[in-house]
Design a protein around this motif. Sequence first.
Motif, short mmCIF file in Angstrom:
data_model
loop_
_atom_site.label_atom_id
_atom_site.label_comp_id
_atom_site.label_asym_id
_atom_site.label_seq_id
_atom_site.Cartn_x
_atom_site.Cartn_y
_atom_site.Cartn_z
N GLU A 100 39.17 35.36 30.52
CA GLU A 100 39.23 35.37 29.05
C GLU A 100 39.29 36.82 28.54
O GLU A 100 40.05 37.14 27.65
CB GLU A 100 38.00 34.68 28.45
N LEU A 101 38.48 37.65 29.15
CA LEU A 101 38.47 39.06 28.74
C LEU A 101 39.77 39.75 29.14
O LEU A 101 40.26 40.64 28.45
CB LEU A 101 37.26 39.77 29.37
N MET A 102 40.33 39.32 30.26
CA MET A 102 41.61 39.89 30.69
C MET A 102 42.70 39.55 29.68
O MET A 102 43.56 40.39 29.36
CB MET A 102 42.01 39.34 32.06
N THR A 103 42.67 38.33 29.16
CA THR A 103 43.69 37.86 28.22
C THR A 103 43.84 38.78 27.02
O THR A 103 44.93 39.02 26.53
CB THR A 103 43.33 36.45 27.71
N ARG A 104 42.73 39.32 26.58
CA ARG A 104 42.75 40.16 25.37
C ARG A 104 43.39 41.52 25.61
O ARG A 104 43.78 42.20 24.67
CB ARG A 104 41.32 40.36 24.86
N TYR B 113 37.80 43.00 35.18
CA TYR B 113 37.76 42.46 33.82
C TYR B 113 36.51 41.65 33.49
O TYR B 113 36.19 41.45 32.33
CB TYR B 113 38.98 41.56 33.58
N GLY B 114 35.85 41.13 34.49
CA GLY B 114 34.70 40.26 34.24
C GLY B 114 35.11 38.80 34.27
O GLY B 114 34.72 38.05 35.16
N GLY C 108 37.02 38.26 43.14
CA GLY C 108 36.36 39.56 43.22
C GLY C 108 37.11 40.61 42.43
O GLY C 108 36.51 41.43 41.73
N LYS C 109 38.43 40.57 42.52
CA LYS C 109 39.25 41.54 41.81
C LYS C 109 39.17 41.33 40.29
O LYS C 109 39.06 42.30 39.52
CB LYS C 109 40.70 41.43 42.29
N SER D 233 30.73 34.59 39.72
CA SER D 233 29.79 33.81 40.55
C SER D 233 30.39 33.51 41.91
O SER D 233 29.69 33.49 42.93
CB SER D 233 29.40 32.51 39.84
N ILE D 234 31.70 33.29 41.95
CA ILE D 234 32.35 33.04 43.24
C ILE D 234 32.40 34.31 44.08
O ILE D 234 32.13 34.28 45.29
CB ILE D 234 33.77 32.48 43.02
#
Length: 226
Positions: A107-111, A103-104, A97-98, A66-67
């Motif tokens: 939280e999704l990056m963490t996985r 990753y979206g 943006g990156k 959103s940012i």
Amino acid sequence: MKELGATDVRQLEAALFRKYGDLKWWPAESADEVLIGAILTQNTSWRNVETCIASLRINGMLSCCSISESGREKLAVLIRSSGFYNQKAERLTTVCGKVCEDYGTLELMTRRITMEKAREFFSGIKGIGRETLSSILLYALHLPVFVMDKYTWRMLGRLGFETGEKRPDHVESVFVSALGGDVNRLRNLHAMIVNLAKDNCKSKPICETCLLRDNCDYAGREIIVP
DNA sequence: GGCCAGGACACCA
DNA sequence: TGGTGTCATGGC
């Protein structure tokens, strides 16, 4: 000056834990919010950051995507009370943006990410310095690092340790290994140090805050070390 | 009115 | 490599 060792770190942790207990840091509802708060709080009191977080929440802008999709000008208006708002709006837009693109959400990056990959991902992004990166790794990505902030340096110096600010990696590694790489303990130790700094030393007859504030002439060394 | 706050970066010697 | 200036609002 003494060389900081694992025993010193554990003694410090124990002393602070008796005073503060488990502080359940970081105050955020999502990993994205941790990232956003970490940038907003750069050289800014958390009280001011809370105002911005509230504004972003009302406007549905507490996520990286959103940012990144909002205009920088609109963002700057919403984060005005954190100070350096033009600079921070640019930094938030860039890093969010990156994250959104790759990753979206965090939280999704963490996985899907390792310590090395996370450091590689954030390295070179303008506005993500050493302390901000550590906060993101520890509080948003659940990775075992210690946040070496100026409070910690000042405290170590006043406790008589050879802090060696020029080799922060070494000191950080002492903290991490001393706590066995336990993310929750690493989080709480940093939180306790920050809380110690927030206490107003001049309003208390005996205070440990003096370890952390320059404007206090009290040398409270014997109080903090068990 | 001055100082400080959960920094980072560019610039210069 | 180390020191300094800049970014800037808000609370005490």
